[in-house]
Write an enzyme that holds these catalytic residues in place. Sequence first.
Site, PDB file in Angstrom:
ATOM      1  N   ASP A   1     -44.939  -7.918 -37.051  1.00  0.00           N
ATOM      2  CA  ASP A   1     -45.819  -8.718 -37.065  1.00  0.00           C
ATOM      3  C   ASP A   1     -47.075  -8.598 -36.157  1.00  0.00           C
ATOM      4  O   ASP A   1     -47.508  -9.454 -35.491  1.00  0.00           O
ATOM      5  CB  ASP A   1     -45.233 -10.280 -36.557  1.00  0.00           C
ATOM      6  CG  ASP A   1     -44.051 -10.498 -37.455  1.00  0.00           C
ATOM      7  OD1 ASP A   1     -44.129 -10.223 -38.585  1.00  0.00           O
ATOM      8  OD2 ASP A   1     -42.976 -10.926 -37.013  1.00  0.00           O
TER       9      ASP A   1
ATOM     10  N   LYS B   1     -50.467  -5.532 -39.141  1.00  0.00           N
ATOM     11  CA  LYS B   1     -50.357  -4.262 -39.800  1.00  0.00           C
ATOM     12  C   LYS B   1     -51.158  -4.335 -41.112  1.00  0.00           C
ATOM     13  O   LYS B   1     -51.997  -3.647 -41.433  1.00  0.00           O
ATOM     14  CB  LYS B   1     -49.306  -3.634 -39.969  1.00  0.00           C
ATOM     15  CG  LYS B   1     -48.487  -3.177 -38.639  1.00  0.00           C
ATOM     16  CD  LYS B   1     -47.063  -2.302 -38.818  1.00  0.00           C
ATOM     17  CE  LYS B   1     -46.240  -3.058 -39.303  1.00  0.00           C
ATOM     18  NZ  LYS B   1     -45.630  -4.054 -38.644  1.00  0.00           N
TER      19      LYS B   1
ATOM     20  N   GLY C   1     -43.273  -8.414 -43.957  1.00  0.00           N
ATOM     21  CA  GLY C   1     -44.266  -9.514 -44.644  1.00  0.00           C
ATOM     22  C   GLY C   1     -45.524  -9.181 -44.150  1.00  0.00           C
ATOM     23  O   GLY C   1     -45.793  -9.274 -42.798  1.00  0.00           O
ATOM     24  N   HIS C   2     -46.532  -8.838 -44.934  1.00  0.00           N
ATOM     25  CA  HIS C   2     -47.786  -8.207 -44.442  1.00  0.00           C
ATOM     26  C   HIS C   2     -48.558  -9.372 -44.993  1.00  0.00           C
ATOM     27  O   HIS C   2     -48.826  -9.456 -46.306  1.00  0.00           O
ATOM     28  CB  HIS C   2     -47.911  -6.817 -44.902  1.00  0.00           C
ATOM     29  CG  HIS C   2     -47.022  -5.963 -44.333  1.00  0.00           C
ATOM     30  ND1 HIS C   2     -47.046  -4.448 -44.674  1.00  0.00           N
ATOM     31  CD2 HIS C   2     -46.567  -5.821 -43.109  1.00  0.00           C
ATOM     32  CE1 HIS C   2     -46.170  -3.909 -43.909  1.00  0.00           C
ATOM     33  NE2 HIS C   2     -45.876  -4.695 -42.887  1.00  0.00           N
TER      34      HIS C   2
ATOM     35  N   GLN D   1     -42.145  -3.592 -39.980  1.00  0.00           N
ATOM     36  CA  GLN D   1     -41.572  -3.808 -38.746  1.00  0.00           C
ATOM     37  C   GLN D   1     -42.496  -3.056 -37.738  1.00  0.00           C
ATOM     38  O   GLN D   1     -43.251  -2.471 -37.738  1.00  0.00           O
ATOM     39  CB  GLN D   1     -40.118  -3.743 -38.776  1.00  0.00           C
ATOM     40  CG  GLN D   1     -39.180  -4.558 -39.780  1.00  0.00           C
ATOM     41  CD  GLN D   1     -39.188  -3.970 -41.165  1.00  0.00           C
ATOM     42  OE1 GLN D   1     -38.705  -2.808 -41.273  1.00  0.00           O
ATOM     43  NE2 GLN D   1     -39.110  -4.700 -42.129  1.00  0.00           N
TER      44      GLN D   1
END
Length: 433
Positions: free
Chosen positions: A13, A16, A40-41, A225
Amino acid sequence: MPLRILVGTQWGDEGKGRIVDLMSAESHYVVRYNGGDNAGHTVTVGKQTFKLHLVPSGIIHPHTIGILGNGLVINPRSLLSEIEMLRAAGIEVSPTRLKISFGAHLITQGHIALDKAKELARGKGQIGTTGRGIGPAYTDKASRSGLRIFDLLDLNQLVVKMRMHLEQVNQILLSQFKAEPLALSPILEEMLNHARFLQPYIADTGAILDQALRDNQIVLAEGAQGILLDIDHGSYPFVTSSNVTATGVFSGLGIGIRVVESVTGATKAFQSRVGAGPFPTELDGEMATRLRGTGANPWDEFGTTTGRPRRVGWLDGVLLRYARRINGLTDLVLTKLDVLSGLETISVCNAYMDEQGQKVDTPAMGVCELERYQPVYTQLEGWQENLTGLRSWTDLPEQAKVYVRFVEKISGLPVSMVSVGPERSQIIVVPRE
Ligand code: IMP
């Protein structure tokens, strides 16, 4: 040597997605090498916000080709819904634009059921997994009983393997966890439909990347991650199940190490973590709420995959140096600098105090026993100005510049860019000192 790597230097988080989006503007290939839809991006372009879990964030640029490498674990259901979401937003995701390695492993509904049952059984020792079946899928991979994307190519064999896998899962669910067994037919039916859809996307992606790199095309490897969740180098057992660090790029893509041009570390201007485990600079109370946000904005500190509020704290320079060492970082991108506006003072951890009151720059056993240490802070003067509209280094308040230079000093790395908001354009290039 046109392989550029972007990794997270914290607990994930770090922002990225938006940095990948930026770096993708001059990349030909955008590739994922580890993890699955636990990632989750978030990428914001104008008024559109995309939340991506599997498809590389760089796919939003129409000239790129996306690759899901062999190091991934892929839930076909999630992948399909993401492809549909992107198509609905006008982004072409066809077999010419997205290629999936035959060597990646499949996540099934069986893995998801096991992930949830195992997590529940851990009781107080819960890891806080995303419940996406990541751990069980990698467990099957390591124990050589997994199903691979390759298996989607032969539907008859797929049914045989899936049936065997699900029967084993049901046995474990019943005997170890006293949980409801899964109904096989709908899962098999769904997997067959997914296989038919995904077949044209399956390729030898290692060979494609090798050729691309020989042709001097730029390949951007997008880590999921952050290092502290790495299976080998993270704060075990509160980690994910893959190598998220730069070293995971080569085994996760099937290319050699001689092609690396840069290894950029994405670092949030403060620190956050979802899930359980030690966090030396963790804050609570008002300051935590202040850094986390309320959840009203998509960039507030709430999990992209699970929606859980993230734990937050001050930037940890000790862990940043650790990230530099393990990843062989060449530079940092500092994200969310704008969130620190309005604070009187900002604390940055640059060393730890051990239980004997001894100050240490590096913990004795990596990140194995972080709970033994107390952070030693340096206090920096804050700034009051809103940074979100600024685009040039010279316009930044003096205190913000001091903060950035201090991060460079404690990490031993140049900061190449800072972000001052979630939108694509909210970036400031940092000149070398
Ligand atoms: P898993 O990857 O679902 O097995 O979860 C293991 C740990 O990694 C949990 O603490 C999750 O919250 C954390 N985790 C997994 N993926 C991400 C991510 O993309 N960002 C932040 N934390 C993550």
